[in-house]
Design a protein around this motif. Sequence first.
Motif, mmCIF file in Angstrom:
data_model
loop_
_atom_site.group_PDB
_atom_site.id
_atom_site.type_symbol
_atom_site.label_atom_id
_atom_site.label_comp_id
_atom_site.label_asym_id
_atom_site.label_seq_id
_atom_site.Cartn_x
_atom_site.Cartn_y
_atom_site.Cartn_z
ATOM 1 N N THR A 155 14.614 -25.613 -47.109
ATOM 2 C CA THR A 155 14.514 -26.594 -48.188
ATOM 3 C C THR A 155 13.142 -26.494 -48.829
ATOM 4 O OG1 THR A 155 13.612 -28.452 -46.900
ATOM 5 C CG2 THR A 155 15.996 -28.113 -46.817
ATOM 6 N N THR A 156 13.093 -26.675 -50.157
ATOM 7 C CA THR A 156 11.816 -26.569 -50.862
ATOM 8 C C THR A 156 11.811 -27.465 -52.088
ATOM 9 O OG1 THR A 156 10.261 -25.035 -51.939
ATOM 10 C CG2 THR A 156 12.616 -24.517 -52.133
ATOM 11 N N GLY A 157 10.667 -28.089 -52.324
ATOM 12 C CA GLY A 157 10.510 -28.946 -53.492
ATOM 13 C C GLY A 157 9.655 -28.326 -54.575
ATOM 14 N N ARG A 158 8.640 -27.570 -54.167
ATOM 15 C CA ARG A 158 7.768 -26.914 -55.136
ATOM 16 C C ARG A 158 8.333 -25.564 -55.566
ATOM 17 N NH1 ARG A 158 4.646 -30.330 -57.382
ATOM 18 N NH2 ARG A 158 3.097 -28.715 -57.862
ATOM 19 N N GLY A 159 9.202 -24.992 -54.718
ATOM 20 C CA GLY A 159 9.775 -23.680 -55.004
ATOM 21 C C GLY A 159 9.323 -22.670 -53.973
ATOM 22 N N SER A 160 10.223 -21.801 -53.547
ATOM 23 C CA SER A 160 9.910 -20.774 -52.553
ATOM 24 C C SER A 160 10.644 -19.500 -52.909
ATOM 25 C CB SER A 160 10.319 -21.236 -51.152
ATOM 26 O OG SER A 160 10.207 -20.178 -50.222
ATOM 27 N N VAL A 161 9.975 -18.366 -52.725
ATOM 28 C CA VAL A 161 10.617 -17.065 -52.924
ATOM 29 C C VAL A 161 10.362 -16.234 -51.674
ATOM 30 C CG1 VAL A 161 10.551 -17.074 -55.430
ATOM 31 C CG2 VAL A 161 8.566 -16.241 -54.211
ATOM 32 N N SER A 162 11.363 -16.091 -50.862
ATOM 33 C CA SER A 162 11.240 -15.332 -49.617
ATOM 34 C C SER A 162 12.631 -15.113 -49.050
ATOM 35 C CB SER A 162 10.369 -16.078 -48.594
ATOM 36 O OG SER A 162 10.902 -17.370 -48.338
ATOM 37 N N VAL A 173 19.374 -19.374 -46.858
ATOM 38 C CA VAL A 173 19.966 -20.234 -47.883
ATOM 39 C C VAL A 173 18.887 -21.198 -48.368
ATOM 40 C CG1 VAL A 173 21.794 -21.900 -48.387
ATOM 41 C CG2 VAL A 173 22.202 -20.061 -46.734
ATOM 42 N N LYS A 174 18.583 -21.171 -49.674
ATOM 43 C CA LYS A 174 17.512 -22.004 -50.238
ATOM 44 C C LYS A 174 18.090 -23.268 -50.869
ATOM 45 C CE LYS A 174 13.803 -19.469 -49.505
ATOM 46 N NZ LYS A 174 13.391 -18.494 -50.496
ATOM 47 N N LEU A 175 17.513 -24.419 -50.518
ATOM 48 C CA LEU A 175 17.929 -25.712 -51.050
ATOM 49 C C LEU A 175 16.793 -26.302 -51.878
ATOM 50 C CD1 LEU A 175 20.066 -25.301 -48.840
ATOM 51 C CD2 LEU A 175 19.784 -27.712 -48.209
ATOM 52 N N ALA A 176 17.078 -26.643 -53.130
ATOM 53 C CA ALA A 176 16.105 -27.306 -53.999
ATOM 54 C C ALA A 176 16.183 -28.812 -53.775
ATOM 55 C CB ALA A 176 16.384 -26.983 -55.464
ATOM 56 N N THR A 177 15.009 -29.457 -53.634
ATOM 57 C CA THR A 177 14.997 -30.899 -53.401
ATOM 58 C C THR A 177 15.127 -31.693 -54.687
ATOM 59 O OG1 THR A 177 12.605 -31.250 -53.627
ATOM 60 C CG2 THR A 177 13.400 -30.474 -51.487
ATOM 61 N N ASN A 178 14.791 -31.085 -55.838
ATOM 62 C CA ASN A 178 14.824 -31.819 -57.093
ATOM 63 C C ASN A 178 15.420 -30.953 -58.199
ATOM 64 O OD1 ASN A 178 12.398 -30.632 -58.849
ATOM 65 N ND2 ASN A 178 11.681 -30.787 -56.726
ATOM 66 N N SER A 179 16.053 -31.593 -59.149
ATOM 67 C CA SER A 179 16.789 -30.881 -60.188
ATOM 68 C C SER A 179 15.871 -30.154 -61.157
ATOM 69 C CB SER A 179 17.688 -31.859 -60.949
ATOM 70 O OG SER A 179 18.647 -32.438 -60.076
ATOM 71 N N GLU A 180 14.656 -30.670 -61.365
ATOM 72 C CA GLU A 180 13.729 -30.028 -62.301
ATOM 73 C C GLU A 180 13.325 -28.644 -61.795
ATOM 74 O OE1 GLU A 180 13.609 -34.398 -62.916
ATOM 75 O OE2 GLU A 180 13.517 -33.093 -61.158
ATOM 76 N N MET A 181 12.942 -28.560 -60.518
ATOM 77 C CA MET A 181 12.573 -27.265 -59.963
ATOM 78 C C MET A 181 13.779 -26.339 -59.905
ATOM 79 S SD MET A 181 12.692 -25.179 -57.077
ATOM 80 C CE MET A 181 12.895 -26.172 -55.603
ATOM 81 N N TYR A 182 14.937 -26.875 -59.578
ATOM 82 C CA TYR A 182 16.145 -26.051 -59.530
ATOM 83 C C TYR A 182 16.408 -25.407 -60.888
ATOM 84 C CZ TYR A 182 20.980 -24.605 -58.980
ATOM 85 O OH TYR A 182 22.135 -23.865 -58.945
ATOM 86 N N ALA A 183 16.220 -26.175 -61.975
ATOM 87 C CA ALA A 183 16.452 -25.629 -63.311
ATOM 88 C C ALA A 183 15.470 -24.500 -63.622
ATOM 89 C CB ALA A 183 16.339 -26.743 -64.356
ATOM 90 N N ARG A 184 14.225 -24.625 -63.152
ATOM 91 C CA ARG A 184 13.222 -23.591 -63.402
ATOM 92 C C ARG A 184 13.464 -22.348 -62.565
ATOM 93 N NH1 ARG A 184 9.603 -27.664 -62.419
ATOM 94 N NH2 ARG A 184 8.870 -26.600 -60.530
ATOM 95 N N ASP A 225 16.506 -18.264 -57.685
ATOM 96 C CA ASP A 225 16.062 -18.176 -56.290
ATOM 97 C C ASP A 225 16.696 -19.241 -55.402
ATOM 98 O OD1 ASP A 225 13.621 -16.146 -56.081
ATOM 99 O OD2 ASP A 225 13.453 -17.181 -57.985
ATOM 100 N N MET A 226 17.391 -20.212 -55.980
ATOM 101 C CA MET A 226 17.921 -21.340 -55.225
ATOM 102 C C MET A 226 19.428 -21.208 -55.037
ATOM 103 S SD MET A 226 15.324 -23.294 -54.542
ATOM 104 C CE MET A 226 14.135 -21.954 -54.547
ATOM 105 N N ASP A 227 19.906 -21.498 -53.839
ATOM 106 C CA ASP A 227 21.339 -21.424 -53.541
ATOM 107 C C ASP A 227 22.060 -22.745 -53.745
ATOM 108 O OD1 ASP A 227 21.718 -18.606 -52.293
ATOM 109 O OD2 ASP A 227 19.945 -19.405 -51.289
#
Length: 517
Positions: free
Chosen positions: A431-438, A446-457, A461-463
């Motif tokens: 899980t990541t809120g600021r964003g992660s690439v790895s 499996v990458k989980l975005a905590t917020n919709s704004e980062m997910y859109a950006r 990279d987010m699953d």
Amino acid sequence: MQNSQENKAPRAASRDTVRLNPDDNVVIALRDLAAKEQPLDVPTPLAAPIPRGHKIAVATIAAGENVIRYGQIIGQAKADIAPGEHVHVQNLGMGAHQQDYAHASANTPLSAIHESRTFQGYHRKDGKVGTRNYIGILTTVNCSGSVARFIAEAAEKSGLLDEFPNVDGVVPIVHGTGCGMSGKDEGYATLFRTLAGYAQHPNFGGILLIGLGCEVMQVADLVGGQPIRSDGALRYMTIQNEGGTRRTIERGLEELRGIAELANQATRQPAPVSAITVGMQCGGSDGYSGITANPALGYASDLLVRHGGTTILSETSEIYGAEHLLTRRAETSEVGQKLIDRIHWWEDYTARNGGEMDNNPSPGNKRGGLTTILEKSLGAVAKGGTAPLRDVYKFGEKVDKHGFVFMDSPGFDPCSVTGQVASGANLIVFTTGRGSVSGYQPTPCVKLATNSEMYARMAEDMDLNCGDIVTDGVSIEAKGEELFEILIRIASGEKTKSEELGFGGVEFVPWQIGAVM
């Protein structure tokens, strides 16, 4: 306060803020708020702008008084805080950290789910099931790392794997240690467990083990005079014995062909969901992590445990301040004490190395709204759901129990994941809120975005987006069930975003403990 967090959807009094527990004296901003605005939860207009994910006082908090989030203490006020004020690094500190551990006082077993859910996996002779079928080129020492990469590159250029359609690829596992270290201390034992765990990992259909020859971590010691894999799909050599780089590459290609012939015999077959082991991680956390993605992962963790599977929580330095929530869930008092023994080891470890347990959150965490390690840890523990804690393992120690367990590790994500994979994790959820690439070959992440704004950006990279728990009112239960289904699909061969992007070549990071000599 001893009440544990519940996997419920956030209880928002308005779309501007959320109050996570009735006992909290702060609320969390759900959007960027301007000075003079007055959200419904806040009794006075805001004294200053409040960024999304940050805390706002909803009552007078005197200097030295506890600040409460999740119904738990996250620190003490460093100065008087008025309602409507921003609560962050300028007025919130760590304070004293003492907890009542109440070992094994709340370890209610979860009800089992007897539904026969399966995934398509690779069955190994030791009874484990892989979610991938790679060949690993495992190195004992940094000095053999380049040659391992040369062999992998030569195999790719030659088209060797074209003949073996059931093999997913060749993965060089290289690192920066293996020599210049003691051969009998805790650091050596930790590296030994890590390398042995990778050599036996079910996501590898075979292993080529390469050393230089004169290093501390000897190939002969790892092999131990007997096959390290029950399927016999392991070959080993040293560069010095082979006569240098070129000859080692030539011999390595020959050995890879033999390993590939064995690995290619494996095909995906139905396997029970109980054969899935998930390593749970969070990185680049923000103020939403403990509200959305982490509790959603916690719900999915409980679902997997109820199906007989295994989930591994780690990052000991990032559960500090929330360990009392885990000791209560320990299956026995002895298990709870094992966790506290690791906490005490960490307190000593950081002290003798000039660090401190509150050397966290990171700058990115703070920009996202997290202030103290206590606050960060309470959100991180939510990944573990509500299942009883069955056992506590050392870094890279083989997990031999089903259910929810803990593995000791640093909070540095690549290192912590390395330990979880060595312990047997055949899936990782991050899980990541600021964003992660790895990514973490051989284990899909499996990458989980905590917020919709980062997910859109960072959607490439987010699953999965968990921000819709806040923006659209999706329940944590529904998001956890969605994640559970994703895990079954990924375990069956569907690629994660990090796999599609080709990650995994630099994320093997063994934990180096002790002097480098």
